[in-house]
Design an enzyme around this catalytic site. Structure first.
Site, PDB file in Angstrom:
ATOM      1  N   LYS A  35       0.904  -1.362  -0.001  1.00 42.17           N
ATOM      2  CA  LYS A  35      -0.121   0.138   0.008  1.00 42.17           C
ATOM      3  C   LYS A  35       0.990   1.197   0.110  1.00 42.17           C
ATOM      4  CE  LYS A  35      -0.404  -0.139   5.192  1.00 42.17           C
ATOM      5  NZ  LYS A  35      -1.352  -0.719   6.224  1.00 42.17           N
ATOM      6  N   ARG A 130     -10.893   0.102  14.345  1.00 44.55           N
ATOM      7  CA  ARG A 130     -10.495   0.955  13.170  1.00 44.55           C
ATOM      8  C   ARG A 130     -11.190   0.538  11.944  1.00 44.55           C
ATOM      9  NH1 ARG A 130      -4.382   1.494  10.631  1.00 44.55           N
ATOM     10  NH2 ARG A 130      -5.051  -1.008   9.941  1.00 44.55           N
ATOM     11  N   TYR A 244      16.473  29.983   9.812  1.00 45.95           N
ATOM     12  CA  TYR A 244      15.293  30.647  10.224  1.00 45.95           C
ATOM     13  C   TYR A 244      15.160  30.589  11.886  1.00 45.95           C
ATOM     14  CZ  TYR A 244      13.381  30.409   5.456  1.00 45.95           C
ATOM     15  OH  TYR A 244      13.160  30.869   4.457  1.00 45.95           O
ATOM     16  N   MET A 292      12.616  24.488   3.985  1.00 45.26           N
ATOM     17  CA  MET A 292      11.902  23.653   2.990  1.00 45.26           C
ATOM     18  C   MET A 292      12.632  22.675   2.143  1.00 45.26           C
ATOM     19  SD  MET A 292       9.375  24.984  -0.086  1.00 45.26           S
ATOM     20  CE  MET A 292       8.451  26.001   0.968  1.00 45.26           C
TER      21      MET A 292
HETATM   22  C1  LIG Z   1      -0.298  -1.751   6.902  1.00 45.45           C
HETATM   23  C2  LIG Z   1      -1.112  -2.931   7.334  1.00 45.45           C
HETATM   24  C3  LIG Z   1      -0.403  -4.172   7.387  1.00 45.45           C
HETATM   25  C4  LIG Z   1       1.157  -4.200   7.198  1.00 45.45           C
HETATM   26  O1  LIG Z   1       1.886  -3.710   8.465  1.00 45.45           O
HETATM   27  P1  LIG Z   1       3.153  -3.464   8.768  1.00 45.45           P
HETATM   28  O2  LIG Z   1       3.136  -3.142  10.387  1.00 45.45           O
HETATM   29  O3  LIG Z   1       3.669  -2.574   7.977  1.00 45.45           O
HETATM   30  O4  LIG Z   1       3.813  -4.880   8.705  1.00 45.45           O
HETATM   31  C5  LIG Z   1      -1.017  -5.245   7.578  1.00 45.45           C
HETATM   32  N1  LIG Z   1      -2.198  -5.414   7.502  1.00 45.45           N
HETATM   33  C6  LIG Z   1      -3.250  -4.129   7.660  1.00 45.45           C
HETATM   34  C7  LIG Z   1      -4.627  -4.425   7.858  1.00 45.45           C
HETATM   35  C8  LIG Z   1      -2.414  -2.941   7.240  1.00 45.45           C
HETATM   36  O5  LIG Z   1      -3.219  -1.957   7.471  1.00 45.45           O
END
Ligand SMILES: *Cc1c(COP(=O)(O)O)cnc(C)c1O
Length: 348
Positions: A35, A130, A244, A292
């Site tokens: 992802k 979640r 800055y 930046m």
């Molecule tokens: C992002 C995610 C993972 C991977 O988690 P890591 O901690 O990066 O290994 C697996 N399952 C779900 C549902 C996630 O959101």
């Protein structure tokens, strides 16, 4: 060249997957989470390398990402979508043959109405609150879902990076209560869950961050190197300030190098006062605020000023940089910006 150089070692990604696969055990399939564009490192390249390594199950957050990854891995691999079957996803899910993880009763209704007979998985909430079906919804829909035959039944741990946290066992218990006896494949562990041990593995594991060299997989091979060109150096005299807000003031004559990356490149301002960059193994403290496009560094102790200084390297991991900023390696990785000159090493 002003652009900093980001080198991504795809062989290290493959090696990390093999290591996590070995830990997952021989009766468990090890998938890969790609992802957020492969945690910022290019989902297509990562997925191609891992498919060649033998990965058959990929996981993404959104259907659009799944469609991208489908192009990279070919028609055979399973691609699971964590956000499930959202309104207006149906065409994309069908066209790219993606497997939505159904998260709520309305997603079940939508999937069975708009994509009858097409593959799906089920995501259950076991306490993180979640994503995933509540226990009462699962109890009500379980018969119907089991008859239709999910490709995967999964849940996600909230505290897997803290092995001693009581939540891990509580969630495991909840997952088992909800799914023991289910005749379909189950998945519970991401990177942290793999490290918790075999009782957390079930049939499929879903590592993400460990593939990319991040904690909690302490033995991960480093995947990224980030080398930043030095634009200029100057001598700063006592009582002069740098950057800055005049937040840093020289107490002795100090040679300061200005390097060509900043918070617009994902080197967030919060790393400021605690961060270091490296000349080989030699640390050089950041002085003053991160701008930046620029960071200022004390290089007084170096014999000669190098052409580049590294902020990600064997001496300093994404988690070290994250610690300096009070965040996590995941955020540093996924923030690495579009201006870098990227080089991919390894892979086919
Ligand atoms: C992002 C995610 C993972 C991977 O988690 P890591 O901690 O990066 O290994 C697996 N399952 C779900 C549902 C996630 O959101």
């Amino acid at each position: 060249m002003g652009a900093a150089h980001l080198t991504i070692d795809l062989d290290a990604v493959a090696a990390n997957w093999r290591a996590l696969d070995a830990m997952s055990g021989e009766h468990t399939e090890t998938g890969a989470v790609v992802k957020a564009d492969g945690y910022g490192l290019d989902a297509n390249r990562v997925a191609r390398v891992l498919a060649a390594e033998g990965v058959r199950s990929f996981f993404v957050a959104q259907a659009e990402e799944g469609a991208e990854v489908r192009g990279a891995v070919g028609p055979e691999a399973d691609i699971y979508v964590f956000s499930g079957h959202m309104a207006h996803d149906t065409d994309l899910l069908k066209a790219s043959n993606l497997i939505p993880m159904l998260n709520a009763p309305e997603q079940v209704v939508r999937h069975f109405k708009e994509a009858p007979g097409r593959p799906f998985g089920v995501q259950l909430d076991t306490g993180m609150n979640r994503l995933g079906m509540e226990r009462s919804d699962w109890d009500a829909l379980r018969g119907e879902l089991m008859e239709a035959g999910p490709r995967l039944v999964m849940s996600h741990l909230a505290c897997a990076d803290e092995p001693a946290h009581a939540m891990n066992h509580l969630q495991l218990q909840a997952f088992r209560e909800m799914t023991d006896g289910v005749a379909h494949r189950r998945s519970f562990a991401a990177t942290g869950g793999i490290l918790l041990g075999p009782e957390y593995h079930f049939e499929v594991t879903r590592p993400g961050i460990g593939l990319y060299g991040g904690q909690p997989f302490a033995d991960a091979a480093p995947v990224v190197r980030l080398s930043i060109p030095v634009i200029q150096t100057r001598m700063v005299r006592p009582f002069e300030t740098v950057g800055y807000g005049n937040t840093w003031e020289a107490t002795v004559e100090t040679e300061v190098a200005t390097i060509s990356a900043g918070y617009a490149d994902g080197l967030i301002r919060a790393i400021g006062p605690n961060a270091r960059v490296f000349a080989g193994d030699t640390p050089c403290p950041v002085v003053g605020r991160v701008s930046m496009d620029l960071i200022t560094v004390d290089v007084s102790h170096l014999g000669a000023t190098p052409e580049t200084l590294d902020i990600l390297c064997p001496a300093q991991s994404v988690d070290d940089v994250a610690d300096a900023a009070g965040t996590i390696g995941y955020e540093i990785l996924t923030s690495l910006g579009p201006r870098y000159h990227r080089t991919y090493e390894g892979g086919a």
